[in-house]
Design a protein around this motif. Structure first.
Motif, PDB file in Angstrom:
ATOM      1  N   ALA A  94       6.374 -10.065 108.202  1.00 46.07           N
ATOM      2  CA  ALA A  94       7.050  -8.831 108.132  1.00 46.07           C
ATOM      3  C   ALA A  94       8.543  -9.154 107.618  1.00 46.07           C
ATOM      4  CB  ALA A  94       7.223  -8.219 109.871  1.00 46.07           C
ATOM      5  N   GLY A  95       9.008 -10.397 107.522  1.00 47.56           N
ATOM      6  CA  GLY A  95      10.314 -10.586 107.124  1.00 47.56           C
ATOM      7  C   GLY A  95      10.540 -10.340 105.790  1.00 47.56           C
ATOM      8  N   VAL A  96       9.385 -10.030 104.801  1.00 47.07           N
ATOM      9  CA  VAL A  96       9.854  -9.942 103.325  1.00 47.07           C
ATOM     10  C   VAL A  96       9.514  -8.096 103.176  1.00 47.07           C
ATOM     11  CG1 VAL A  96       8.561 -11.965 102.739  1.00 47.07           C
ATOM     12  CG2 VAL A  96       7.341  -9.892 102.717  1.00 47.07           C
ATOM     13  N   ILE A  97       9.610  -7.404 104.151  1.00 51.08           N
ATOM     14  CA  ILE A  97       9.342  -5.892 103.791  1.00 51.08           C
ATOM     15  C   ILE A  97      10.492  -5.201 104.072  1.00 51.08           C
ATOM     16  CG2 ILE A  97       7.924  -3.962 104.640  1.00 51.08           C
ATOM     17  CD1 ILE A  97       5.801  -5.878 105.645  1.00 51.08           C
ATOM     18  N   GLY A  98      10.540  -4.009 103.077  1.00 50.42           N
ATOM     19  CA  GLY A  98      11.598  -3.023 103.186  1.00 50.42           C
ATOM     20  C   GLY A  98      11.131  -1.752 102.765  1.00 50.42           C
ATOM     21  N   PHE A  99      12.124  -0.691 102.916  1.00 54.93           N
ATOM     22  CA  PHE A  99      11.573   0.647 102.621  1.00 54.93           C
ATOM     23  C   PHE A  99      12.215   0.900 101.331  1.00 54.93           C
ATOM     24  CE2 PHE A  99      10.482   0.934 106.973  1.00 54.93           C
ATOM     25  CZ  PHE A  99       9.664   2.057 107.119  1.00 54.93           C
ATOM     26  N   GLY A 100      11.154   1.208 100.183  1.00 55.74           N
ATOM     27  CA  GLY A 100      11.720   1.398  98.938  1.00 55.74           C
ATOM     28  C   GLY A 100      11.419   2.539  98.479  1.00 55.74           C
ATOM     29  N   GLY A 101      11.680   3.933  99.029  1.00 57.02           N
ATOM     30  CA  GLY A 101      10.815   4.954  98.737  1.00 57.02           C
ATOM     31  C   GLY A 101      10.925   5.614  97.325  1.00 57.02           C
ATOM     32  N   ASP A 102      12.010   5.271  96.536  1.00 59.87           N
ATOM     33  CA  ASP A 102      12.059   5.798  95.317  1.00 59.87           C
ATOM     34  C   ASP A 102      12.364   7.388  95.101  1.00 59.87           C
ATOM     35  OD1 ASP A 102      12.585   5.345  92.517  1.00 59.87           O
ATOM     36  OD2 ASP A 102      10.471   5.035  91.973  1.00 59.87           O
ATOM     37  N   TYR A 103      12.892   8.065  96.276  1.00 62.91           N
ATOM     38  CA  TYR A 103      12.926   9.350  96.378  1.00 62.91           C
ATOM     39  C   TYR A 103      13.540   9.938  95.006  1.00 62.91           C
ATOM     40  CZ  TYR A 103      11.009   9.916 100.870  1.00 62.91           C
ATOM     41  OH  TYR A 103       9.979   9.815 101.991  1.00 62.91           O
ATOM     42  N   ASP A 104      14.402   9.195  94.440  1.00 64.65           N
ATOM     43  CA  ASP A 104      15.293  10.005  93.322  1.00 64.65           C
ATOM     44  C   ASP A 104      14.733   9.709  91.947  1.00 64.65           C
ATOM     45  OD1 ASP A 104      15.647   7.039  93.424  1.00 64.65           O
ATOM     46  OD2 ASP A 104      17.796   7.250  92.971  1.00 64.65           O
ATOM     47  N   GLY A 105      13.611   9.073  91.916  1.00 67.21           N
ATOM     48  CA  GLY A 105      13.028   8.695  90.700  1.00 67.21           C
ATOM     49  C   GLY A 105      11.674   8.971  90.259  1.00 67.21           C
ATOM     50  N   VAL A 106      10.714   9.636  91.292  1.00 70.44           N
ATOM     51  CA  VAL A 106       9.561   9.967  91.194  1.00 70.44           C
ATOM     52  C   VAL A 106       9.196  11.448  91.187  1.00 70.44           C
ATOM     53  CG1 VAL A 106       8.913   7.650  91.938  1.00 70.44           C
ATOM     54  CG2 VAL A 106       8.860   9.620  93.463  1.00 70.44           C
ATOM     55  N   THR A 107       7.993  11.828  90.893  1.00 70.39           N
ATOM     56  CA  THR A 107       7.457  13.157  90.534  1.00 70.39           C
ATOM     57  C   THR A 107       6.480  13.373  91.758  1.00 70.39           C
ATOM     58  OG1 THR A 107       6.056  12.536  88.830  1.00 70.39           O
ATOM     59  CG2 THR A 107       8.293  13.382  88.037  1.00 70.39           C
ATOM     60  N   ARG A 108       5.921  12.478  92.140  1.00 65.16           N
ATOM     61  CA  ARG A 108       4.828  12.852  93.071  1.00 65.16           C
ATOM     62  C   ARG A 108       5.144  11.780  94.484  1.00 65.16           C
ATOM     63  NH1 ARG A 108       2.288  13.082  88.366  1.00 65.16           N
ATOM     64  NH2 ARG A 108       1.982  10.844  88.192  1.00 65.16           N
ATOM     65  N   LEU A 109       4.943  12.585  95.592  1.00 61.25           N
ATOM     66  CA  LEU A 109       5.011  11.965  96.940  1.00 61.25           C
ATOM     67  C   LEU A 109       3.989  12.014  97.944  1.00 61.25           C
ATOM     68  CD1 LEU A 109       8.987  12.300  97.119  1.00 61.25           C
ATOM     69  CD2 LEU A 109       7.988  10.286  97.013  1.00 61.25           C
ATOM     70  N   PRO A 110       3.696  11.127  98.727  1.00 61.04           N
ATOM     71  CA  PRO A 110       2.595  11.094  99.475  1.00 61.04           C
ATOM     72  C   PRO A 110       2.924  12.412 100.516  1.00 61.04           C
ATOM     73  CG  PRO A 110       3.382   8.930  99.558  1.00 61.04           C
ATOM     74  CD  PRO A 110       4.260   9.809  98.864  1.00 61.04           C
ATOM     75  N   GLU A 111       1.500  13.072 101.022  1.00 61.32           N
ATOM     76  CA  GLU A 111       1.518  14.058 102.030  1.00 61.32           C
ATOM     77  C   GLU A 111       2.245  13.321 103.409  1.00 61.32           C
ATOM     78  OE1 GLU A 111      -1.623  16.911 104.346  1.00 61.32           O
ATOM     79  OE2 GLU A 111      -2.170  15.641 102.617  1.00 61.32           O
TER      80      GLU A 111
END
Length: 210
Positions: A94-111
């Motif tokens: 768990a020590g290597v994980i982060g949130f990197g959503g990329d909301y400003d750079g993608v065209t499709r996002l999960p439901e």
């Protein structure tokens, strides 16, 4: 980059470059928006052996929410993203994980993760899957803050290191994707080699005169 305290981001590089950087960087590195290759074998995702190296070097991989990197298809849902968190935790901790959503750079996002307001739903899903509060807080930001802190410590330890300012000869890096910008005219390679010699002589004289 280590000397300056800059983070090295491997999100867009090949596996070969991932290995090269992990072998030479003194500071932890990050993948600012990448996911697990074992779930979705896309070139933008990170293989298990690299994840293990990332753990050894105390770096961070910030899970990308882009459907194409989550499921290797045009559709995905929140649970699919959580699967990436789980597999990375299983492989590298768990020590290597982060949130990197990329909301400003993608065209499709999960439901269920259509915008940043939905991130608490992913947190709730991780908790439902058995993640502890400490692990979730680490993924939400503490892991990345640790990397920033360690990068600064490496910077401070290298404050007396002379920068490597000797340019790479143009002929050694010439390829279809590179321009000659910054190398002058068509004889840039020869000029470049001469400037390298001059620089080396200057550094040698400075050392002898000290």
């Amino acid at each position: 980059m280590n000397r300056l305290g800059m983070l090295v981001d491997l999100a867009h590089v090949t596996v070969e470059v991932m290995n090269q950087v992990l072998n030479i960087s003194r500071a932890p590195v990050i993948f600012s928006h990448s996911s697990a290759y074992s779930i979705c074998p896309h070139k933008r995702n990170v293989p298990d052996d690299i994840l293990r190296k990332l753990n050894e070097s105390h770096g961070v991989i910030m899970v990308n929410f882009y459907n194409d990197y989550v499921t290797c298809s045009k559709t995905a849902n929140l649970s699919d993203v959580a699967d990436h968190f789980d597999i990375i935790k299983k492989v590298a901790g768990a020590g290597v994980i982060g949130f990197g959503g990329d909301y400003d750079g993608v065209t499709r996002l999960p439901e269920g993760l259509e915008d940043v307001s939905k991130v608490p739903k992913l947190v709730a899903e991780l908790l439902r899957r058995g993640w502890t509060d400490v692990e979730v807080k680490a993924a939400l930001g503490m892991n990345l803050l640790r990397v920033l802190d360690e990068a600064q410590k490496v910077r401070d330890s290298m404050k007396d290191t002379v920068p490597d300012d000797i340019p790479i000869p143009y002929e050694e890096i010439e390829n279809p994707c590179r321009t000659s910008y910054g190398y002058g005219d068509i004889n840039a390679g020869a000029v470049h080699s001469l400037s390298t010699v001059v620089l080396l002589l200057t550094l040698t004289l400075q050392t002898l005169l000290k």
